[in-house]
Design a protein around this motif. Structure first.
Motif, PDB file in Angstrom:
ATOM      1  N   LEU A 257       0.796  -1.138  -0.056  1.00  0.00           N
ATOM      2  CA  LEU A 257       0.058  -0.031   0.096  1.00  0.00           C
ATOM      3  C   LEU A 257       0.907   1.375   0.018  1.00  0.00           C
ATOM      4  O   LEU A 257       0.547   2.275  -0.102  1.00  0.00           O
ATOM      5  N   GLN A 258       2.107   1.014   0.183  1.00  0.00           N
ATOM      6  CA  GLN A 258       3.270   2.213  -0.003  1.00  0.00           C
ATOM      7  C   GLN A 258       2.933   3.459   1.027  1.00  0.00           C
ATOM      8  O   GLN A 258       3.003   4.494   0.775  1.00  0.00           O
ATOM      9  N   ILE A 259       2.577   3.043   2.350  1.00  0.00           N
ATOM     10  CA  ILE A 259       2.359   3.765   3.428  1.00  0.00           C
ATOM     11  C   ILE A 259       2.294   3.124   4.836  1.00  0.00           C
ATOM     12  O   ILE A 259       1.962   1.818   4.997  1.00  0.00           O
ATOM     13  N   LYS A 260       3.334   3.397   5.439  1.00  0.00           N
ATOM     14  CA  LYS A 260       3.584   2.867   6.873  1.00  0.00           C
ATOM     15  C   LYS A 260       4.144   1.064   6.674  1.00  0.00           C
ATOM     16  O   LYS A 260       3.815   0.520   7.569  1.00  0.00           O
ATOM     17  N   GLY A 261       4.301   0.898   5.448  1.00  0.00           N
ATOM     18  CA  GLY A 261       4.723  -0.587   5.465  1.00  0.00           C
ATOM     19  C   GLY A 261       3.824  -1.416   5.281  1.00  0.00           C
ATOM     20  O   GLY A 261       3.742  -2.770   5.089  1.00  0.00           O
ATOM     21  N   TYR A 262       2.208  -1.073   5.206  1.00  0.00           N
ATOM     22  CA  TYR A 262       1.115  -1.798   5.127  1.00  0.00           C
ATOM     23  C   TYR A 262       1.086  -2.439   3.875  1.00  0.00           C
ATOM     24  O   TYR A 262       1.328  -1.984   2.848  1.00  0.00           O
ATOM     25  N   GLU A 263       0.620  -3.788   3.691  1.00  0.00           N
ATOM     26  CA  GLU A 263       0.005  -4.579   2.704  1.00  0.00           C
ATOM     27  C   GLU A 263      -1.490  -5.011   2.858  1.00  0.00           C
ATOM     28  O   GLU A 263      -1.735  -4.950   3.840  1.00  0.00           O
ATOM     29  N   ILE A 264      -1.989  -5.514   1.654  1.00  0.00           N
ATOM     30  CA  ILE A 264      -3.220  -5.774   1.661  1.00  0.00           C
ATOM     31  C   ILE A 264      -3.372  -7.176   0.903  1.00  0.00           C
ATOM     32  O   ILE A 264      -2.663  -7.331  -0.346  1.00  0.00           O
ATOM     33  N   ILE A 265      -4.246  -8.164   1.250  1.00  0.00           N
ATOM     34  CA  ILE A 265      -4.516  -9.373   0.437  1.00  0.00           C
ATOM     35  C   ILE A 265      -5.662  -8.915  -0.322  1.00  0.00           C
ATOM     36  O   ILE A 265      -6.672  -8.539  -0.066  1.00  0.00           O
ATOM     37  N   GLN A 266      -5.235  -9.264  -1.756  1.00  0.00           N
ATOM     38  CA  GLN A 266      -6.358  -9.374  -2.803  1.00  0.00           C
ATOM     39  C   GLN A 266      -6.394 -10.259  -3.658  1.00  0.00           C
ATOM     40  O   GLN A 266      -5.403 -11.281  -3.767  1.00  0.00           O
ATOM     41  N   HIS A 267      -7.457 -10.701  -4.349  1.00  0.00           N
ATOM     42  CA  HIS A 267      -7.507 -11.749  -5.348  1.00  0.00           C
ATOM     43  C   HIS A 267      -8.063 -11.212  -6.745  1.00  0.00           C
ATOM     44  O   HIS A 267      -8.858 -10.551  -6.845  1.00  0.00           O
TER      45      HIS A 267
END
Length: 246
Positions: free
Chosen positions: A14-24
């Motif tokens: 997500l290019q903010i605070k090292g956050y990532e998201i799971i998507q399909h």
């Protein structure tokens, strides 16, 4: 820690605070509309925020990253999407700040109780009628078409969930703007701030960001247009700045 991914899923930065998201990618992935809405929303330090139709949890995660809100809740009717959202919350160690609930927007006030949130946000289905419909149970169809909830459902439940002067935020399509503003007034969520989003400076707007206030006075500010792309297809400086924490 890398969260266990299920078949077909991917982990996006997500290019903010090292956050990532799971998507399909075969289901439904978030777009520019959610990112822009997260930057338009105003959240105070003690606010409790609800996202109606959270999908894979993109808005609660971005709002936690960009604002100082106290707590964020996502409501999602599709269990598969809600499961991805919960695993993304755990992956980013945000379980104390974000909760994902499986449930129907039409029953939101019954699920949470009246006057239970300071802010309600939503990136709802934009399309009405049968245009483009192929499978009414398909994840992409549910996200894009009003098959499971309508604009009336969203506004009715938001009006019940918000206190007097509580704030409502939505991203939608300009072709439904007259209907949106009329129905917001009907449900006593007074339109207070609006911004049109243009893909290019010489194109028609393709998104509208709206803020409403429960029981607010009748006066709306129309902010300057937001242009997404330069002529060469790169993001404008303002869009790049919107990705930063507030």
């Amino acid at each position: 820690m890398i969260t266990n991914l299920k078949q077909g899923e991917r982990l996006d930065d997500l290019q903010i605070k090292g956050y990532e998201i799971i998507q399909h990618p075969g289901k439904f992935c978030f777009g520019m509309d959610s990112s822009l809405l997260s930057s338009f929303v105003r959240v105070k330090s003690q606010d409790r925020v609800l996202d109606l139709g959270t999908g894979t949890g993109i808005l609660p995660i971005l709002l936690e990253a960009k604002t100082k809100g106290k707590h964020f809740t996502g409501l999602e009717i599709q269990e598969e999407s809600a499961d991805m959202a919960r695993r993304s919350v755990l992956h980013n160690h945000l379980e104390e700040k974000i909760e994902i609930i499986t449930g129907d927007i039409k029953e939101a006030s019954a699920i949470f109780g009246h006057v239970s949130f300071d802010v309600v946000v939503t990136n709802p289905p934009y399309m009405i009628g049968q245009h483009g419909l192929k499978n009414e149970t398909d994840a992409m169809t549910i996200a894009r078409h009003e098959t499971l909830c309508t604009l009336d459902d969203i506004l009715r439940e938001s009006a019940k969930l918000l206190p007097f002067k509580g704030r409502f935020y939505m991203v939608h399509r300009p072709f439904r703007l007259a209907e949106i503003l009329s129905k917001m007034v009907t449900y006593k969520i007074e339109p207070k701030r609006m911004r049109l989003v243009y893909p290019y400076v010489d194109k028609e707007p393709n998104m509208v960001l709206i803020e409403g206030v429960r029981g607010g006075n009748s006066r709306m500010t129309v902010e300057k247009p937001l242009i997404v792309y330069e002529k060469d297809g790169s993001y404008t400086q303002e869009v790049l700045e919107l990705y930063q924490p507030k």
